[in-house]
Design a protein around this motif. Structure first.
Motif, short mmCIF file in Angstrom:
data_model
loop_
_atom_site.label_atom_id
_atom_site.label_comp_id
_atom_site.label_asym_id
_atom_site.label_seq_id
_atom_site.Cartn_x
_atom_site.Cartn_y
_atom_site.Cartn_z
N LYS A 3 -5.15 -6.45 6.63
CA LYS A 3 -6.13 -5.55 5.84
C LYS A 3 -7.49 -6.73 5.66
O LYS A 3 -7.35 -7.76 5.66
CB LYS A 3 -5.85 -4.97 4.52
N SER A 46 -3.90 -1.45 0.07
CA SER A 46 -3.04 -2.21 0.74
C SER A 46 -3.69 -3.66 0.97
O SER A 46 -4.81 -3.75 1.40
CB SER A 46 -2.82 -1.63 2.17
N GLY A 82 0.92 -1.37 -0.06
CA GLY A 82 0.00 -0.12 0.13
C GLY A 82 0.86 1.44 -0.01
O GLY A 82 0.63 2.28 -0.59
N THR A 83 2.12 1.39 0.71
CA THR A 83 2.75 2.22 0.56
C THR A 83 3.40 2.67 -0.70
O THR A 83 3.46 3.80 -1.13
CB THR A 83 4.12 2.13 1.50
N ASP A 99 -6.39 7.44 -0.52
CA ASP A 99 -5.85 6.24 0.47
C ASP A 99 -6.84 5.40 0.89
O ASP A 99 -7.47 5.55 1.82
CB ASP A 99 -4.77 6.85 1.40
N GLN A 107 -7.57 0.99 3.99
CA GLN A 107 -8.37 0.49 5.10
C GLN A 107 -9.91 0.36 4.47
O GLN A 107 -10.82 -0.03 5.52
CB GLN A 107 -8.49 1.28 6.28
C1 LIG Z 1 -4.32 4.33 5.73
C2 LIG Z 1 -2.91 3.56 5.30
N1 LIG Z 1 -2.31 3.81 4.31
C3 LIG Z 1 -1.41 3.25 3.78
C4 LIG Z 1 -0.85 1.83 4.46
C5 LIG Z 1 0.22 1.55 3.84
O1 LIG Z 1 0.02 -0.02 3.49
P1 LIG Z 1 1.23 -1.04 3.65
O2 LIG Z 1 1.42 -1.46 4.91
O3 LIG Z 1 0.57 -2.03 2.59
O4 LIG Z 1 2.56 -0.42 2.80
C6 LIG Z 1 -2.05 1.67 5.19
C7 LIG Z 1 -1.66 0.02 5.99
O5 LIG Z 1 -0.54 -0.25 6.61
C8 LIG Z 1 -2.73 2.23 5.92
O6 LIG Z 1 -3.62 1.81 6.80
#
Ligand SMILES: Cc1ncc(COP(=O)(O)O)c(C=O)c1O
Length: 378
Positions: free
Chosen positions: A194, A189, A64-65, A161, A164
């Motif tokens: 999740k 993500s 997700g990042t 974003d 969630q």
């Molecule tokens: C609101 C939000 N943005 C971004 C992310 C980043 O996702 P990831 O952990 O898959 O990199 C998350 C989850 O961890 C999140 O809850």
């Protein structure tokens, strides 16, 4: 069964799909093809049809990042640009902006939902604003219909974003707008915790713009067009076949699992109401027109830390999302954020308490937790 109530128990939903998951993993190992390929494209196609998006609009990536970083890169966000966002989210939301050399500008939250306050966000738009980055926090969609027009007029792109909020939606006029499909790019993500989670890291970006989708597809493989010919510098951010295979098994179950989360939320409300606790425990509010999927069930309570310790002592696990708002994170001190800048977010960080919620959570477990809260508050 272990007597301790966890914040999340993935094994209950897994028990329903164990054979299917094992079959999918076996298929990947037999094919010995582990990165992108048919498994990933099939999953992308299924997401496109679930989200009612055009063919080619879903692009799997490594997390997700990375989805956020790729989205911002595809919109040309970089040094000198501002991105208006919320101070109340997981770190990655603002981290992605800073990673690209741009500046996050924090607008305070709406205390009713924890989501960004849209009037505050509007006030923070400047000629330097390149993108608006709302977060559909805890599984509830930000109502974007008003601000979308303003952003379009001012040339500000919207990156949602939706990490969630996979499957959450909002009724807009006569249609359903799924979280992540309203703005210019939506980010998801598939981190294992999740509501649609893989067996490792994974993520996805979606966009209705075919050219931008092509660019995103290049950006996830080092900006490569033809093999070994690079049009720009991208990332190494590919979804792997094992993740895609597992996620594709889970996707058809997601509506039911999200419905189960909503049922758990209804039960919490009933239990808190029946014990007369709702004057001291503020329950999450679902905005009119919204279909909240309760990725997290976050209540607000005074004396949060003591309550948390009391519950922990009774084997009841809770969590704090999030103890320190983003504008006060040490690594963002260079942005000049100060206590008092976002009072609603700062207050929520003191009062928020996430209770266990997941498919398969049982009414008796929820009742036990609410009873323990009642004893603490008596
Ligand atoms: C609101 C939000 N943005 C971004 C992310 C980043 O996702 P990831 O952990 O898959 O990199 C998350 C989850 O961890 C999140 O809850």
């Amino acid at each position: 069964m272990n007597d301790r109530l966890p914040i999340l128990d993935l094994s209950r939903a897994y028990a329903e799909i164990r054979d299917e998951v094992r079959g999918a993993l076996e298929r990947v190992f037999e094919a010995q093809s582990f990165i992108l390929g048919r498994e990933v494209r099939t999953f992308e196609e299924h997401v496109e049809s679930y989200l009612e998006l055009p063919e080619g609009s879903a692009i799997g990536c490594a997390s997700g990042t990375d989805a956020l970083i790729l989205a911002l890169m595809a919109l040309g966000v970089g040094p000198g640009d501002e991105v208006v966002t919320t101070p109340y989210s997981f770190f990655a939301t603002a981290g992605a902006v800073v990673r690209l050399g741009a500046r996050p500008v924090f607008a305070d939250i709406d205390p009713a939902t924890g989501n960004i306050d849209l009037a505050e966000a509007e006030r923070r738009l400047t000629p330097r604003t390149k993108a608006f980055l709302p977060v559909h926090l805890f599984g509830q969609t930000v109502p974007l219909e008003g601000i979308s027009e303003l952003c379009a007029k001012r040339g500000v792109a919207i990156v949602e974003d939706a990490a969630q909020a996979f499957g959450a939606w909002r009724r807009v006029e006569n249609r359903i707008a799924r979280a992540g499909t309203t703005g210019d790019v939506g980010c998801y993500s598939f981190f294992p915790t999740k509501n649609l989670g893989g067996c490792g890291d994974g993520g996805m970006v979606v966009t209705r713009d075919a050219e931008r989708a092509e660019r995103l597809r290049r950006l996830r493989v080092h900006g490569e067009g033809r093999t070994y010919f690079h049009e720009e510098v991208g990332l190494n951010s590919r979804l792997d076949a094992l993740q895609a295979a597992v996620l594709d098994v889970k996707l058809p179950h997601l509506e039911r699992w999200n419905a189960d989360r909503r049922l758990c939320a209804d039960r919490y409300r009933l239990f808190f109401e029946s014990r007369g606790l709702t004057d001291r425990v503020v329950l999450p509010e679902e905005l009119s027109g919204n279909h909240h999927i309760y990725h997290q069930y976050v209540v607000r309570v005074p004396d949060r830390d003591r309550l948390m310790a009391h519950l922990d002592g009774l084997g009841l696990t809770t969590r704090v999302y999030y103890p320190l708002p983003l504008h006060l994170q040490p690594c963002f001190a260079f942005l000049g954020g100060r206590p008092g800048d976002c009072p609603q977010a700062e207050r929520l960080s003191q009062e928020a308490l996430a209770l266990p919620i997941f498919p398969g959570l049982e009414a008796e477990e929820q009742e036990r937790l609410v009873e323990a809260v009642a004893v603490f508050m008596a």
